[in-house]
Design a protein around this motif. Structure first.
Motif, PDB file in Angstrom:
ATOM      1  N   ALA A 105       0.860  -1.192   0.000  1.00 47.05           N
ATOM      2  CA  ALA A 105       0.000   0.000   0.000  1.00 47.05           C
ATOM      3  C   ALA A 105       0.896   1.243   0.000  1.00 47.05           C
ATOM      4  CB  ALA A 105      -0.927  -0.014   1.206  1.00 47.05           C
ATOM      5  N   PRO A 106       1.649   1.477  -1.078  1.00 56.47           N
ATOM      6  CA  PRO A 106       2.665   2.531  -1.062  1.00 56.47           C
ATOM      7  C   PRO A 106       2.137   3.960  -0.981  1.00 56.47           C
ATOM      8  CG  PRO A 106       2.454   1.612  -3.253  1.00 56.47           C
ATOM      9  CD  PRO A 106       1.604   0.769  -2.350  1.00 56.47           C
ATOM     10  N   PHE A 107       0.822   4.160  -1.117  1.00 58.29           N
ATOM     11  CA  PHE A 107       0.270   5.509  -1.024  1.00 58.29           C
ATOM     12  C   PHE A 107      -0.397   5.769   0.327  1.00 58.29           C
ATOM     13  CE2 PHE A 107       0.247   4.523  -5.606  1.00 58.29           C
ATOM     14  CZ  PHE A 107       1.172   5.474  -6.003  1.00 58.29           C
ATOM     15  N   ASP A 108      -0.302   4.824   1.237  1.00 59.90           N
ATOM     16  CA  ASP A 108      -0.822   4.983   2.587  1.00 59.90           C
ATOM     17  C   ASP A 108       0.355   5.257   3.517  1.00 59.90           C
ATOM     18  OD1 ASP A 108      -3.212   4.350   1.416  1.00 59.90           O
ATOM     19  OD2 ASP A 108      -3.354   2.358   2.298  1.00 59.90           O
ATOM     20  N   LEU A 109       0.372   6.429   4.094  1.00 62.27           N
ATOM     21  CA  LEU A 109       1.491   6.856   4.937  1.00 62.27           C
ATOM     22  C   LEU A 109       1.050   6.874   6.390  1.00 62.27           C
ATOM     23  CD1 LEU A 109       2.570   9.945   2.790  1.00 62.27           C
ATOM     24  CD2 LEU A 109       3.306   7.571   2.543  1.00 62.27           C
ATOM     25  N   TRP A 110       1.873   6.305   7.253  1.00 61.86           N
ATOM     26  CA  TRP A 110       1.595   6.298   8.691  1.00 61.86           C
ATOM     27  C   TRP A 110       2.778   6.934   9.405  1.00 61.86           C
ATOM     28  CZ3 TRP A 110      -3.037   5.171  10.544  1.00 61.86           C
ATOM     29  CH2 TRP A 110      -3.913   4.496   9.701  1.00 61.86           C
ATOM     30  N   PHE A 111       2.491   7.970  10.169  1.00 57.33           N
ATOM     31  CA  PHE A 111       3.515   8.642  10.948  1.00 57.33           C
ATOM     32  C   PHE A 111       3.292   8.323  12.415  1.00 57.33           C
ATOM     33  CE2 PHE A 111       3.058  11.130   7.123  1.00 57.33           C
ATOM     34  CZ  PHE A 111       4.353  11.484   6.791  1.00 57.33           C
ATOM     35  N   SER A 112       4.352   8.024  13.108  1.00 58.93           N
ATOM     36  CA  SER A 112       4.293   7.787  14.546  1.00 58.93           C
ATOM     37  C   SER A 112       5.231   8.804  15.196  1.00 58.93           C
ATOM     38  CB  SER A 112       4.731   6.357  14.863  1.00 58.93           C
ATOM     39  OG  SER A 112       4.712   6.147  16.252  1.00 58.93           O
ATOM     40  N   ALA A 113       4.658   9.615  16.102  1.00 57.41           N
ATOM     41  CA  ALA A 113       5.452  10.675  16.726  1.00 57.41           C
ATOM     42  C   ALA A 113       5.075  10.850  18.194  1.00 57.41           C
ATOM     43  CB  ALA A 113       5.265  11.985  15.961  1.00 57.41           C
ATOM     44  N   PRO A 114       5.259   9.811  18.995  1.00 52.70           N
ATOM     45  CA  PRO A 114       5.001   9.986  20.417  1.00 52.70           C
ATOM     46  C   PRO A 114       6.099  10.850  21.032  1.00 52.70           C
ATOM     47  CG  PRO A 114       5.959   7.833  20.027  1.00 52.70           C
ATOM     48  CD  PRO A 114       5.748   8.470  18.678  1.00 52.70           C
ATOM     49  N   GLY A 115       5.737  11.572  22.063  1.00 52.77           N
ATOM     50  CA  GLY A 115       6.737  12.400  22.739  1.00 52.77           C
ATOM     51  C   GLY A 115       6.290  13.843  22.843  1.00 52.77           C
ATOM     52  N   HIS A 116       7.253  14.755  22.931  1.00 50.87           N
ATOM     53  CA  HIS A 116       6.994  16.166  23.187  1.00 50.87           C
ATOM     54  C   HIS A 116       6.883  16.952  21.877  1.00 50.87           C
ATOM     55  CE1 HIS A 116       6.994  19.850  25.521  1.00 50.87           C
ATOM     56  NE2 HIS A 116       7.845  20.340  24.634  1.00 50.87           N
ATOM     57  N   HIS A 117       5.729  17.613  21.710  1.00 50.68           N
ATOM     58  CA  HIS A 117       5.497  18.512  20.570  1.00 50.68           C
ATOM     59  C   HIS A 117       5.380  19.919  21.130  1.00 50.68           C
ATOM     60  CE1 HIS A 117       4.421  15.321  17.613  1.00 50.68           C
ATOM     61  NE2 HIS A 117       4.198  14.660  18.737  1.00 50.68           N
ATOM     62  N   HIS A 118       6.028  20.864  20.457  1.00 54.09           N
ATOM     63  CA  HIS A 118       6.019  22.243  20.937  1.00 54.09           C
ATOM     64  C   HIS A 118       5.623  23.142  19.772  1.00 54.09           C
ATOM     65  CE1 HIS A 118       8.326  25.854  22.754  1.00 54.09           C
ATOM     66  NE2 HIS A 118       7.073  25.851  23.149  1.00 54.09           N
ATOM     67  N   LEU A 119       4.540  23.891  19.948  1.00 57.49           N
ATOM     68  CA  LEU A 119       4.042  24.803  18.923  1.00 57.49           C
ATOM     69  C   LEU A 119       3.991  26.208  19.498  1.00 57.49           C
ATOM     70  CD1 LEU A 119       2.701  25.285  16.117  1.00 57.49           C
ATOM     71  CD2 LEU A 119       0.505  24.802  17.233  1.00 57.49           C
TER      72      LEU A 119
END
Length: 167
Positions: A105-119
Motif C-alpha cells: 500500500a505505497p500511497f498509505d502513509l503512517w507517521f508515529s510521533a510519540p513524545g513532546h510537541h512544541h508549537l
C-alpha cells in the motif's frame, strides 16, 4: 536399462520441489528489488517535500532520514523535525518521528510521533502550546496523484499545556 531408470526416477520426483524452490527464490529476489526501489522513492520523496517547503519559504529542519524496515515495511526515521512558517507566524518542534509505508500500500502513509510537541503561535496574542503524547499516530491515505482520500489521528496518553488558555 532398468538401472538407468532407477537413477532417473528420484530426480523426476524431486523436479517439482526444485521448480518450487526456484520460483520462490525468483519471487523473493523480485520483492527485494521492489522493496529497495520503494525505499529509494520514499527517501527521494522526503527530500522533495523538504525542498518544496523550502521553496515556499518555510524553514524545515530534519536530520538525515534513516531508512530501513526490510522486508515488511519501508520505515523512515526522521530525527527531531522542526518547521517554521515563512512569516514566522508559527513554529513547531516535534520528537523523533517514524514514517511507515507498507510495500503493498505505497500511497498509505503512517507517521508515529510519540513524545513532546512544541508549537509557538506568534501574533497579537502569542501562544506557547506543548503536547506530551504517549501515542500519536497520523495516517494519510493518498491517491497516486497525491490527493488525500483519508486522514486519521490517534492520540493517547496525552497532556496539553497552553500559555494563553492556562491549561
Amino acid at each position: 536399462v532398468q538401472a538407468r531408470a532407477d537413477k532417473i526416477a528420484p530426480v523426476m520426483r524431486r523436479r517439482p520441489l526444485i521448480f518450487t524452490a526456484i520460483g520462490l527464490a525468483v519471487l523473493f529476489i523480485a520483492y527485494s528489488i521492489y522493496w529497495f526501489v520503494l525505499a529509494r522513492v520514499v527517501g527521494r520523496d522526503i527530500a522533495d517535500w523538504v525542498n518544496q517547503w523550502h521553496a515556499e519559504g518555510f524553514v524545515v529542519i530534519i536530520g538525515e532520514p534513516v531508512i530501513g524496515g526490510f522486508p515488511l515495511a519501508v520505515r523512515a526515521h526522521l530525527p527531531a523535525p522542526d518547521i517554521t512558517a515563512p512569516d514566522g507566524s508559527w513554529h513547531w518542534q516535534g520528537p523523533d518521528t517514524e514514517l511507515h509505508v507498507a510495500p503493498w500500500a505505497p500511497f498509505d502513509l503512517w507517521f508515529s510521533a510519540p513524545g513532546h510537541h512544541h508549537l509557538v503561535l506568534a501574533g497579537s496574542a502569542p501562544r506557547d502550546i506543548a503536547l506530551e503524547a504517549g501515542q500519536l499516530e497520523l495516517g494519510l491515505d493518498m491517491r497516486s496523484d497525491g490527493r488525500l482520500t483519508h486522514f486519521s489521528l490517534d492520540l493517547a496518553e496525552a497532556t496539553l499545556a497552553d500559555s494563553l488558555s492556562g491549561i
